[in-house]
Write a protein that holds these residues in place. Sequence first.
Motif: not given
Lengths: 538, 260
Positions: A465, A468-472
């Motif tokens: 995570r 910015g909160g994005e999962y990758r």
Amino acid sequence: MTVATKSKPARQSSGTGMRFVGGVANYLDERTSISTAVKALGRKIFPDHWSFMLGEIALYSFVIILLSGTFLTLFYDPSMTEVHYDGSYVPLKGIHMSAAYSSTLNITFDIRGGLLMRQVHHWAALLFVAAIGLHMLRVFFTGAFRKPREINWVVGFLLFIMAMAEGFTGYSLPDDLLSGNGLRIIDGMIKAVPGAGLWISYLLFGGEFPGDDVIPRLYMLHIMLLPAIVIALIAVHLVLLIVNKHTQFAGPGRTEENVVGSPILAVFAAKAGGFFFLVFGVTMLIASLVTINPIWSYGPYDPSPVSAGTQPDWYIGFADGMLRLIPSGWEFEVLGGTLSLNLIVPIVVLMVFLGLVAFYPFFEAWVTGDKREHHIAERPRNAPTRTAIGAAGVAFYAVLWAAASSDLIATHFRTTIEGVILTLQILLIVGPFIAFWLTKKMALALQRKDREVVLHGYESSRIVRLPGGEYREIHTPLDDFEKWRLVSFDEFEPIVLRPNDRGRITLSARAKASVSKFYFEDRIAPVTKPELESASQH
Amino acid sequence: MATYPRRGRRHPLAAIALLLIGLFASGGAYALFTGTATAADTVPPAAQVENGKALFAANCASCHGLSAEGTAAGPSLVGVGALAVEFQVGTGRMPMAGSGPQAEKKPVQFAQDEIDAMAAWVATLAPGPGLPDNRFLSGGNESNGAELFRVNCAMCHNVAGAGGALTEGKFAPNLHDIDPVHIYAAMVTGPQNMPVFSDMNITPEEKRDIIAYLKWMDENGSVGGLDLGALGPVSEGLFVWIFALGGLVAITIWLTAKSN
């Protein structure tokens, strides 16, 4: 002289052993200048990959065949003189048979080690042809037949044909019922040749089949003419191998100009010598544990009985299968003679098939118009159309091969022989197309996967995570060695049809353009340098 | 301790008498069980025939008809003789498990005396081949048998007796470990798709030779090692590709493997 000077320091440090070796080497060199050859050959490099050793299996099994065959010639009597059997095998006692069959029985039952030698000879022969077949497939699917190796492909193809001829002549020599049935089929095929068939058959058999000439004649072919041709072809094959150098797979430091591997002296020679004994050992082990061609239970040849389940050795199986798959009733009376299309069509189909195999390298060279030398072996997926054509050929051959055992398939899988034949007839025509289509799809998909992996690395299944909160998902990049293997291959594009210098588009240019389109229309472009660089940025 | 008056209680010849009784009993039982083969010419007792008729009505009549006259589902058995019953029922082929290309061998469904009873009843319907004399079931010349086998039998049963395919899913079974009576019966009665080899065609002595050859093959295993099912070049070819070449390819991979 080189060897002599080299042995000098050894003489000071070691005992009589080295002195003796040095002396012998010097003696030989002064008389034959052999050191030049040893020096040149000894530095020859061979790359290391398991699939490069398949040809060696064929070579070593041929050596085993020569050794065991020599033993067999000491006791075998190539004569069709009628005798009464008087050896140890009870169920044949007192039976009329040819001297050839009787002497083969004697080798089997009354000569010490004879049965083992027969089994070694026959197993090694089956292995010889099988190893040649697998070796050919390796060469085909890695594109190792491309310039400058087209001629060696043809030499290898001739070896394959000669090996089959050697096999068939040897299979017939015991003059047992099974091989006699096979010979009768050959006789039938010869007689089907329009016009000349009967004459050729009479010439071969010295009169009406089976006559009493054919065994001595096959023996002459089997132990003299054919082995001489095989040995000569092997010599040419190996010389061309040395002249052309061995191919290698792509990798760091491996280019079209070099060969990376081990030198013949001493690493490769030691490995190859050891491998010879491994091949010998495996063959001996199988020959001592497993029966092959139990001619005693087949009985002597007699034209009247034909046994159920009569099959040739595996390498002739595809021809037998073709005969079994031809629909019945393809016989016509023409001008007072019989036109046996049921035999002529199989012969023509088989010749065309073998012809395609022999001339494929020249065909592909014409399609690609590629005049460069290729020393880097291709991965099969990187030539999708060729790989698919190869798979179609394998499917065609496999169906014919399976057809040779149609009766055993029917009995062992509890089905009808008519059903097996019909299924195989359909598969013979449809199977190659299915194999082509499937293989091409798979090759393209694998290329796409390679491209994906090179550019984005392997999925690590670790999900992170970001702030910015994005999962990758984290991708693990390949190391450079792996990457090299995946990105270095040639790309071909379909030829664009253009008028020649006289402003005309010739028919052959059109043909070439359409074949080229067939080959290269669907393709995955190799990863380019800018793509790689931009991929490594993130 | 006082000795028991044994000598007074048992006659000196009692042991011999016991031995004789035992011998007669086992010999008689043996004759009772194996004697069926020689009983072909003797008239069967009426009780056995009646028993056979009852067994037939219960187990066979639904296809073959109550008086073995045949129906749409099964052929008439009038005149097939006791030998045909011995073959079909004695090898488990009858009663059939289900209709198919041909009746297949399976575990025998009846005791031998029941088979004999049915055979006796079928034999009363009309004259037909009976059980052979025991002298045609053993002994014999293997090499003559082998030659007769190659000429007459090998085209369907394979030269090594491994069996073979016939048309429409039918097949000639393999001939390993088969009771001599059944080999003889098959030749005489021609079951399923097999032709009849009458005594004019192959004499009883020659049938005995063929039996001798098949038995010789059963008793003397493969001389050269594993026989791979005696199926000839097909199994040899598969073996060389899978085990010989497969093994060697495994070795090449081992030889060129990088050390860890």
